[in-house]
Design an enzyme around this catalytic site. Structure first.
Site, PDB file in Angstrom:
ATOM      1  N   GLU A  80       6.942   8.283  14.474  1.00 31.19           N
ATOM      2  CA  GLU A  80       7.024   7.584  13.069  1.00 31.19           C
ATOM      3  C   GLU A  80       8.066   8.463  12.174  1.00 31.19           C
ATOM      4  O   GLU A  80       8.893   7.936  11.370  1.00 31.19           O
ATOM      5  CB  GLU A  80       5.825   7.546  12.282  1.00 31.19           C
ATOM      6  CG  GLU A  80       4.887   6.253  13.032  1.00 31.19           C
ATOM      7  CD  GLU A  80       5.368   4.758  12.876  1.00 31.19           C
ATOM      8  OE1 GLU A  80       6.346   4.636  11.894  1.00 31.19           O
ATOM      9  OE2 GLU A  80       4.693   4.012  13.422  1.00 31.19           O
ATOM     10  N   TRP A 116       0.877  -1.201   0.105  1.00 29.54           N
ATOM     11  CA  TRP A 116       0.148  -0.079   0.128  1.00 29.54           C
ATOM     12  C   TRP A 116       1.005   1.387   0.040  1.00 29.54           C
ATOM     13  O   TRP A 116       2.343   1.015   0.478  1.00 29.54           O
ATOM     14  CB  TRP A 116      -0.848   0.040   1.077  1.00 29.54           C
ATOM     15  CG  TRP A 116      -0.370   0.068   2.699  1.00 29.54           C
ATOM     16  CD1 TRP A 116       0.224  -1.108   3.328  1.00 29.54           C
ATOM     17  CD2 TRP A 116       0.174   1.366   3.226  1.00 29.54           C
ATOM     18  NE1 TRP A 116       0.680  -0.461   4.456  1.00 29.54           N
ATOM     19  CE2 TRP A 116       0.782   0.767   4.389  1.00 29.54           C
ATOM     20  CE3 TRP A 116      -0.042   2.516   2.971  1.00 29.54           C
ATOM     21  CZ2 TRP A 116       1.216   1.795   5.474  1.00 29.54           C
ATOM     22  CZ3 TRP A 116       0.830   3.581   4.115  1.00 29.54           C
ATOM     23  CH2 TRP A 116       1.169   3.143   5.260  1.00 29.54           C
ATOM     24  N   ASP A 123       1.102  -3.640   9.318  1.00 31.28           N
ATOM     25  CA  ASP A 123       2.717  -3.299   9.145  1.00 31.28           C
ATOM     26  C   ASP A 123       3.509  -3.866  10.300  1.00 31.28           C
ATOM     27  O   ASP A 123       4.411  -4.647  10.219  1.00 31.28           O
ATOM     28  CB  ASP A 123       3.010  -2.134   8.644  1.00 31.28           C
ATOM     29  CG  ASP A 123       2.879  -1.989   7.013  1.00 31.28           C
ATOM     30  OD1 ASP A 123       2.283  -2.901   6.320  1.00 31.28           O
ATOM     31  OD2 ASP A 123       3.318  -1.013   6.452  1.00 31.28           O
ATOM     32  N   GLU A 124       3.181  -3.156  11.483  1.00 29.37           N
ATOM     33  CA  GLU A 124       3.999  -3.478  12.655  1.00 29.37           C
ATOM     34  C   GLU A 124       3.871  -4.934  13.161  1.00 29.37           C
ATOM     35  O   GLU A 124       4.762  -5.168  13.501  1.00 29.37           O
ATOM     36  CB  GLU A 124       3.256  -2.423  13.904  1.00 29.37           C
ATOM     37  CG  GLU A 124       3.202  -0.892  13.356  1.00 29.37           C
ATOM     38  CD  GLU A 124       4.451  -0.124  13.110  1.00 29.37           C
ATOM     39  OE1 GLU A 124       5.484  -0.793  12.933  1.00 29.37           O
ATOM     40  OE2 GLU A 124       4.565   1.241  12.822  1.00 29.37           O
ATOM     41  N   GLU A 170       8.437   1.375   6.701  1.00 30.42           N
ATOM     42  CA  GLU A 170       8.167   2.606   7.753  1.00 30.42           C
ATOM     43  C   GLU A 170       7.895   3.687   7.345  1.00 30.42           C
ATOM     44  O   GLU A 170       7.128   4.546   7.940  1.00 30.42           O
ATOM     45  CB  GLU A 170       9.095   2.303   8.897  1.00 30.42           C
ATOM     46  CG  GLU A 170       9.526   0.920   9.585  1.00 30.42           C
ATOM     47  CD  GLU A 170       8.135   1.068  10.903  1.00 30.42           C
ATOM     48  OE1 GLU A 170       7.586   2.138  11.161  1.00 30.42           O
ATOM     49  OE2 GLU A 170       7.909   0.109  11.359  1.00 30.42           O
ATOM     50  N   THR A 178       3.830  -0.666  18.952  1.00 29.10           N
ATOM     51  CA  THR A 178       3.335   0.102  17.847  1.00 29.10           C
ATOM     52  C   THR A 178       2.167  -0.594  17.244  1.00 29.10           C
ATOM     53  O   THR A 178       1.017  -0.138  16.826  1.00 29.10           O
ATOM     54  CB  THR A 178       4.303   0.405  16.768  1.00 29.10           C
ATOM     55  OG1 THR A 178       5.132  -0.690  16.629  1.00 29.10           O
ATOM     56  CG2 THR A 178       5.016   1.683  17.273  1.00 29.10           C
ATOM     57  N   HIS A 209       4.478   5.214   6.848  1.00 35.71           N
ATOM     58  CA  HIS A 209       3.805   5.497   8.125  1.00 35.71           C
ATOM     59  C   HIS A 209       3.589   6.980   8.329  1.00 35.71           C
ATOM     60  O   HIS A 209       2.607   7.533   8.800  1.00 35.71           O
ATOM     61  CB  HIS A 209       4.079   4.867   9.499  1.00 35.71           C
ATOM     62  CG  HIS A 209       4.075   3.233   9.433  1.00 35.71           C
ATOM     63  ND1 HIS A 209       4.487   2.366  10.148  1.00 35.71           N
ATOM     64  CD2 HIS A 209       3.532   2.528   8.102  1.00 35.71           C
ATOM     65  CE1 HIS A 209       4.620   0.759   9.575  1.00 35.71           C
ATOM     66  NE2 HIS A 209       3.783   1.057   8.483  1.00 35.71           N
ATOM     67  N   GLU A 212       7.994  -3.320  18.180  1.00 37.27           N
ATOM     68  CA  GLU A 212       7.289  -3.189  16.954  1.00 37.27           C
ATOM     69  C   GLU A 212       5.683  -3.924  17.620  1.00 37.27           C
ATOM     70  O   GLU A 212       4.617  -3.448  17.057  1.00 37.27           O
ATOM     71  CB  GLU A 212       7.804  -4.410  16.094  1.00 37.27           C
ATOM     72  CG  GLU A 212       8.728  -3.772  15.305  1.00 37.27           C
ATOM     73  CD  GLU A 212       8.709  -2.723  14.363  1.00 37.27           C
ATOM     74  OE1 GLU A 212       7.431  -2.449  14.040  1.00 37.27           O
ATOM     75  OE2 GLU A 212       9.713  -2.326  13.722  1.00 37.27           O
ATOM     76  N   HIS A 265       6.296  -6.760  11.060  1.00 39.41           N
ATOM     77  CA  HIS A 265       7.640  -6.426  11.618  1.00 39.41           C
ATOM     78  C   HIS A 265       7.966  -7.126  12.905  1.00 39.41           C
ATOM     79  O   HIS A 265       9.093  -7.656  13.094  1.00 39.41           O
ATOM     80  CB  HIS A 265       7.951  -4.869  11.692  1.00 39.41           C
ATOM     81  CG  HIS A 265       7.847  -4.067  10.600  1.00 39.41           C
ATOM     82  ND1 HIS A 265       7.611  -2.629  10.130  1.00 39.41           N
ATOM     83  CD2 HIS A 265       7.860  -4.590   9.297  1.00 39.41           C
ATOM     84  CE1 HIS A 265       7.378  -2.426   9.288  1.00 39.41           C
ATOM     85  NE2 HIS A 265       7.604  -3.475   8.305  1.00 39.41           N
TER      86      HIS A 265
END
Ligand SMILES: [Fe+2]
Ligand SMILES: [Fe+2]
Length: 387
Positions: A126, A81, A249-250, A164, A220, A167, A217, A253
């Site tokens: 971020e 994305w 995403d976090e 990252e 977050t 974000h 991670e 990760h």
């Protein structure tokens, strides 16, 4: 990367036990919470966390494994994305674009001030990504020595940075278009924060580095998940989708870093257990701890207090993350440890209940404290309650 320490978990462990960072709004005569002291043998704080060369070789020997098991956790660019997927499309004719911006402003008009403070603080955290990439690239055995190194560790760290980077970009643009926040003060805070750096005093120890990133991670993942939930509750489903997508995403990760520590526990259990213990003894201080806006000298504590009050990231989350990692890494069951490793194991495995007891006392004090508000420059100096 993340985030912030909620006020009540601004805890660090040193020779004398837990320390609780007192902020300006703490009750003046509140007693500092202290916990029973751990045996002195477990309280040794090393002067340095640097590793001998043979330990650094461990990471060289794991390159094949990292290529196979960690790199697949990066998403290909074409399948990723990008901020434009969630923002008004600027290639539209100007009237259509204006309508999309108006829709965005309608959705964000009712977001509460305290929610905006937390979202802005998350976004600023971020945005200090250059600091995190720099620091990650200093870790022994996994650093990107040339800037375009082909080792899987370097490939991961650049790909992680690229993921990252979206974000902060997305949240920054969304908040800018909302018109609800003071972008000049926000951009000043980002400028100050990147210039100030971060406190990540682990030398160049990759074992500790990956323990820290595992924790961060997950922190977050939790906090962006909570800002998603609150965006939905406050009537902005697009913002909910944005925060939810970042949270996912976090999580990915987190999976990568947790897998790395799991592998290190397998190949080098004592060094890894000691690294976990040392990291937790120092306390997971949050990367945006040094944030300031030139106005409020306690900005980070105040932002953290609002996040705690809204339940976006709390002291209980800190203990939950620790318990999750203990279970996920099966730390209680790990054998083949030296005496030092067993001491570290005992310390880590007994830590979560101590943190919870400390939190109960902090909650009790907070209940007795008068409500206290501060002005946040990020929202045009409007007042927000901290407690
Ligand atoms: Fe992250
Ligand atoms: Fe992030």
């Amino acid at each position: 990367m993340s985030m912030f320490t909620p006020k009540m978990v601004s805890l660090t462990w040193n020779h004398n036990g837990f320390h609780h960072r007192q902020s300006k709004f703490s009750k003046p005569h509140a007693r500092k919470p202290t916990l029973p002291k751990a045996p002195s043998s477990t309280l040794r704080t090393p002067k340095t966390y640097s590793l001998p060369p043979e330990k650094i070789e461990v990471f060289k020997s794991l390159e094949g494994w990292a290529s196979q098991c960690i790199l697949p956790l990066v998403k290909p660019v074409e399948q990723s994305w990008h901020p434009v997927d969630f923002l008004p499309d600027s290639s539209l004719p100007v009237e259509d674009f204006n309508n999309k911006v108006r829709d965005l402003r309608d959705r964000t008009a009712e977001l509460p001030d305290d929610y905006l403070v937390v979202l802005v603080g998350d976004m600023i955290t971020e945005e200090a990504l250059p600091t995190y990439q720099t620091r990650l690239n200093q870790l022994h055995g996994v650093a990107d020595k040339t800037g375009s190194c082909t080792s899987p560790w370097a490939v991961w760290s650049r790909a992680w940075t690229a993921e990252e980077n979206r974000h902060g970009d997305l949240l920054h643009t969304y908040l800018y278009l909302s018109g609800r926040v003071d972008m000049r003060m926000i951009d000043r805070t980002i400028h100050y924060l990147i210039a100030a750096g971060m406190q990540w005093d682990i030398d160049k120890n990759p074992y500790m580095g990956f323990v820290y990133t595992s924790f961060q991670e997950r922190a977050t993942f939790i906090s962006h998940g909570n800002t998603a939930r609150l965006a939905k509750k406050n009537g902005d489903p697009v913002l909910a989708r944005i925060c939810g997508t970042i949270s996912a995403d976090e999580k990915r990760h987190e999976n990568a870093y947790v897998k790395i520590v799991e592998k290190l526990l397998e190949v080098d259990p004592t060094e890894t257990m000691v690294a976990i213990s040392n990291m937790m003894r120092k306390g997971i201080t949050m990367p945006a701890l040094l944030m300031q806006d030139g106005k409020d000298p306690h900005l980070f504590d105040h932002f953290s207090a609002v996040a705690q009050r809204l339940g976006v990231y709390t002291a209980a989350d800190y203990a939950d993350i620790l318990e999750f990692l203990i279970q996920r890494w099966k730390l209680e069951k790990i054998q083949d440890l030296t005496t030092e490793g067993r001491r570290a194991q005992d310390f880590v495995c007994g830590l979560a209940p101590r943190i919870r007891r400390l939190q109960e006392r902090a909650d009790e004090r907070a209940r007795k404290t008068e409500p206290h508000s501060v002005k946040f420059s990020w929202i045009f100096n409007k007042e927000v309650s901290l407690i």
